[in-house]
Design a protein around this motif. Structure first.
Motif, PDB file in Angstrom:
ATOM      1  N   LEU A  83       5.311   1.814  -2.171  1.00 16.59           N
ATOM      2  CA  LEU A  83       6.189   2.448  -3.160  1.00 16.59           C
ATOM      3  C   LEU A  83       5.349   3.247  -4.165  1.00 16.59           C
ATOM      4  O   LEU A  83       5.685   4.378  -4.522  1.00 16.59           O
ATOM      5  N   GLU A  84       4.250   2.663  -4.584  1.00 13.77           N
ATOM      6  CA  GLU A  84       3.391   3.347  -5.558  1.00 13.77           C
ATOM      7  C   GLU A  84       2.841   4.653  -4.961  1.00 13.77           C
ATOM      8  O   GLU A  84       2.867   5.698  -5.613  1.00 13.77           O
ATOM      9  N   ASP A  85       2.383   4.577  -3.706  1.00 19.04           N
ATOM     10  CA  ASP A  85       1.822   5.778  -3.061  1.00 19.04           C
ATOM     11  C   ASP A  85       2.892   6.854  -2.878  1.00 19.04           C
ATOM     12  O   ASP A  85       2.611   8.046  -2.932  1.00 19.04           O
ATOM     13  N   ASP A  86       4.115   6.400  -2.616  1.00 20.81           N
ATOM     14  CA  ASP A  86       5.211   7.331  -2.344  1.00 20.81           C
ATOM     15  C   ASP A  86       5.796   7.958  -3.603  1.00 20.81           C
ATOM     16  O   ASP A  86       6.585   8.893  -3.520  1.00 20.81           O
ATOM     17  N   TRP A  87       5.447   7.399  -4.745  1.00 22.52           N
ATOM     18  CA  TRP A  87       6.107   7.802  -5.992  1.00 22.52           C
ATOM     19  C   TRP A  87       6.084   9.322  -6.221  1.00 22.52           C
ATOM     20  O   TRP A  87       7.124   9.927  -6.486  1.00 22.52           O
ATOM     21  N   PRO A  88       4.901  10.004  -6.086  1.00 20.46           N
ATOM     22  CA  PRO A  88       4.890  11.466  -6.321  1.00 20.46           C
ATOM     23  C   PRO A  88       5.829  12.209  -5.364  1.00 20.46           C
ATOM     24  O   PRO A  88       6.530  13.131  -5.774  1.00 20.46           O
ATOM     25  N   ARG A  89       5.857  11.765  -4.101  1.00 18.06           N
ATOM     26  CA  ARG A  89       6.738  12.422  -3.120  1.00 18.06           C
ATOM     27  C   ARG A  89       8.211  12.210  -3.504  1.00 18.06           C
ATOM     28  O   ARG A  89       9.024  13.131  -3.452  1.00 18.06           O
ATOM     29  N   LEU A  90       8.532  11.003  -3.936  1.00 23.95           N
ATOM     30  CA  LEU A  90       9.920  10.696  -4.312  1.00 23.95           C
ATOM     31  C   LEU A  90      10.325  11.513  -5.540  1.00 23.95           C
ATOM     32  O   LEU A  90      11.442  12.007  -5.634  1.00 23.95           O
ATOM     33  N   LEU A  91       9.381  11.633  -6.464  1.00 19.08           N
ATOM     34  CA  LEU A  91       9.652  12.400  -7.688  1.00 19.08           C
ATOM     35  C   LEU A  91      10.033  13.830  -7.316  1.00 19.08           C
ATOM     36  O   LEU A  91      10.997  14.398  -7.831  1.00 19.08           O
ATOM     37  N   GLU A  92       9.269  14.386  -6.390  1.00 16.16           N
ATOM     38  CA  GLU A  92       9.515  15.774  -5.984  1.00 16.16           C
ATOM     39  C   GLU A  92      10.804  15.913  -5.157  1.00 16.16           C
ATOM     40  O   GLU A  92      11.608  16.813  -5.384  1.00 16.16           O
ATOM     41  N   SER A  93      11.021  14.952  -4.248  1.00 21.51           N
ATOM     42  CA  SER A  93      12.160  15.133  -3.335  1.00 21.51           C
ATOM     43  C   SER A  93      13.499  14.721  -3.933  1.00 21.51           C
ATOM     44  O   SER A  93      14.525  15.299  -3.610  1.00 21.51           O
ATOM     45  N   VAL A  94      13.495  13.700  -4.820  1.00 19.77           N
ATOM     46  CA  VAL A  94      14.798  13.268  -5.357  1.00 19.77           C
ATOM     47  C   VAL A  94      14.821  13.149  -6.881  1.00 19.77           C
ATOM     48  O   VAL A  94      15.818  12.718  -7.452  1.00 19.77           O
ATOM     49  N   GLY A  95      13.724  13.507  -7.559  1.00 21.90           N
ATOM     50  CA  GLY A  95      13.675  13.416  -9.032  1.00 21.90           C
ATOM     51  C   GLY A  95      14.612  14.410  -9.702  1.00 21.90           C
ATOM     52  O   GLY A  95      15.259  15.221  -9.035  1.00 21.90           O
TER      53      GLY A  95
END
Ligand SMILES: Cc1cc2nc3c(=O)[nH]c(=O)nc-3n(C[C@H](O)[C@H](O)[C@H](O)COP(=O)(O)OP(=O)(O)OC[C@H]3O[C@@H](n4cnc5c(N)ncnc54)[C@H](O)[C@@H]3O)c2cc1C
Length: 437
Positions: free
Chosen positions: A111-123
């Motif tokens: 989850l921590e590693d994915d955080w930047p990707r999640l921020l960009e894709s669904v933030g």
């Protein structure tokens, strides 16, 4: 300069004697403004509250950890004559089911590693609609066990079930965490209450205690704060209370128009914090199932929303564990009696570490669920269905009533450092606006 104790007219009234309010009052006082802090409870500190354990150790019932990038807090700790010490927890993390024990670290790391990707894709800036945090977890993993680990860990972190929380609100919150360092890196040697006392000592008058503000009325030349102890007038009011507590203050219509939807976006949480001390940190000798790391934390899957953290300190013989029970189970524990809570707190490390964990030297309980003045959890978080950018909206409000609390801080929201930052920023803008310097 001491103020006349009967005085009821000030430059600035500050509602709340937590770190945000005291930090605002300190900056305003230093700039020559008269201010009065009005506090609902009989003590200052809010979500900072020190205690002494049964075996005489200083414990923190509320906030406890910090890191080296939290400069304002470190400065105050040093002004209060205290030192810091490193936390020495292992890197391993296990998840504990009713019948099994699994390695939780890969899921937490994912989850921590994915955080930047999640921020960009669904933030917020993705242009996509918000979603409940429980759904965001499913973007990080589809593995059933992984989902349970993350739901439990986030349930504790947010003090409420992830299904009720705004994913965009949480993603945005973490963009303001201004550090690469772990948030549990350091602890203070001595009571954090001393930091609160130090801040109170910098003010020209002590906070007025047992003075809950029920209403703010806009007047021709300022504002009036209504309390059972009397009414206090000022040019400005700083609401230095968690958004959930601010909702129960009747605000002038113009302020309610600007702030209402943002305040309503926040929901309360529930946390019970139980600190255990042991003769030594015997669990260091144990490793997680893959046998690689010594265990630094336990995530309970049954019941969920509970974690146990190794809070042992460098150079200290005794071992320290902290049980954090959030959300639904935190609420149930708050209703239970002391001995039931104690039994429950010990049961989790006992299941993970064996009978050696059955007999702690001390058990210190911090029950925040019933503390409606502070919101019940570590912090208030944005509900799914609320405004994910509620913090920025509250920060942007100018005029006679302004907001400052840890949740809306520009840096380190949700932390003690965030509270200090929020208070300082708001005080600086009032000083600029009122034009004294
Ligand atoms: C159990 C726990 C553990 C935590 N652990 C950490 C940690 O390890 N590290 C970390 O950095 N942070 C931690 N935090 C979070 C941190 O404590 C808070 O973010 C911070 O202290 C909030 O400060 P504040 O001044 O914004 O709000 P508060 O501390 O909530 O202060 C607000 C004050 O306003 C008063 N008030 C409310 N309503 C009114 C009213 N109507 N009239 C007058 N007064 C009112 C309240 O009584 C309170 O004193 C933890 C919090 C908890 C509860």
């Amino acid at each position: 300069m001491m103020l006349n104790p009967g005085k009821k007219n000030f430059d600035v009234i500050i509602v709340g004697a937590g770190l945000s309010g005291l930090s605002a009052a300190k900056v305003l006082t230093a700039a020559g403004f008269t201010c009065q802090v009005l506090e609902a409870q009989g003590r200052a500190g809010g979500r900072v509250r020190s205690a002494v354990s049964e075996d005489g150790c200083v414990m923190e019932a509320g906030a406890q950890f910090l890191n080296q990038d939290m400069e304002a807090l470190l400065g105050l700790v040093s002004e209060a004559g205290l030192d810091t010490v490193s936390t020495v927890a292992g890197n391993g993390s296990i998840a504990l089911d009713a019948s099994s024990l699994i390695d939780a670290a890969p899921w937490l790391a994912r989850l921590e590693d994915d955080w930047p990707r999640l921020l960009e894709s669904v933030g917020v800036d993705s242009g996509r609609p918000d979603q409940p945090l429980a759904q965001l977890i499913r973007h990080a993993t589809s593995d059933a066990k992984g989902i349970r680990v993350l739901e439990s860990a986030l349930g504790e972190l947010l003090c409420r079930p992830p299904s009720t929380t705004s994913a965009q609100g949480l993603l945005e919150l973490y963009t303001r965490y201004a550090s690469e360092r772990d948030d549990g890196e350091l602890q203070v040697l001595g009571p954090l209450d001393a930091v609160i006392d130090r801040l109170v000592a910098t003010l020209c008058a002590p906070p007025l205690y047992n003075a809950p503000v029920t209403e703010i009325i806009e007047k021709r030349n300022g504002v009036e704060a209504i309390t059972p102890q009397g009414n206090y007038r000022a040019k400005r009011v700083v609401l230095a209370v968690t958004p959930v507590a601010a909702k129960s203050i009747k605000l002038p219509a113009a302020v309610r128009d600007k702030a209402g939807a943002a305040l309503d976006s926040y929901g309360a949480g529930a946390i019970v914090k139980i600190s255990l001390t042991y003769r030594d940190a015997f669990w260091r000798e144990l490793t997680e199932p893959e046998n690689r790391h010594s265990i630094g934390s336990i995530v309970s899957l049954d019941p969920e929303g509970i974690t146990v953290t190794d809070a042992s300190r460098a150079g200290e013989k005794i071992g320290r564990l902290v049980v954090f029970a959030g959300g639904t189970h935190g609420q149930a524990l708050a209703r239970a009696d002391d001995s039931r809570r104690r039994q429950f707190a010990v049961s989790i490390p006992s299941r993970a570490f064996g009978t050696a964990a059955d007999q702690p030297l001390s058990v210190t309980q911090g029950i925040w669920v019933q503390d409606s003045w502070c919101g019940g959890g570590y912090n208030s978080y944005i509900n799914y269905g609320g405004l994910p950018d509620a913090a920025a909206r509250l920060r942007a409000i100018e005029g006679p009533v302004v907001f400052a609390c840890s949740e809306i801080a520009e840096r380190f929201p949700g932390y003690m450092e965030g509270a200090l930052n929020a208070g300082e920023v708001v005080a600086t803008s009032i000083i600029r606006e009122l034009g004294r310097i």
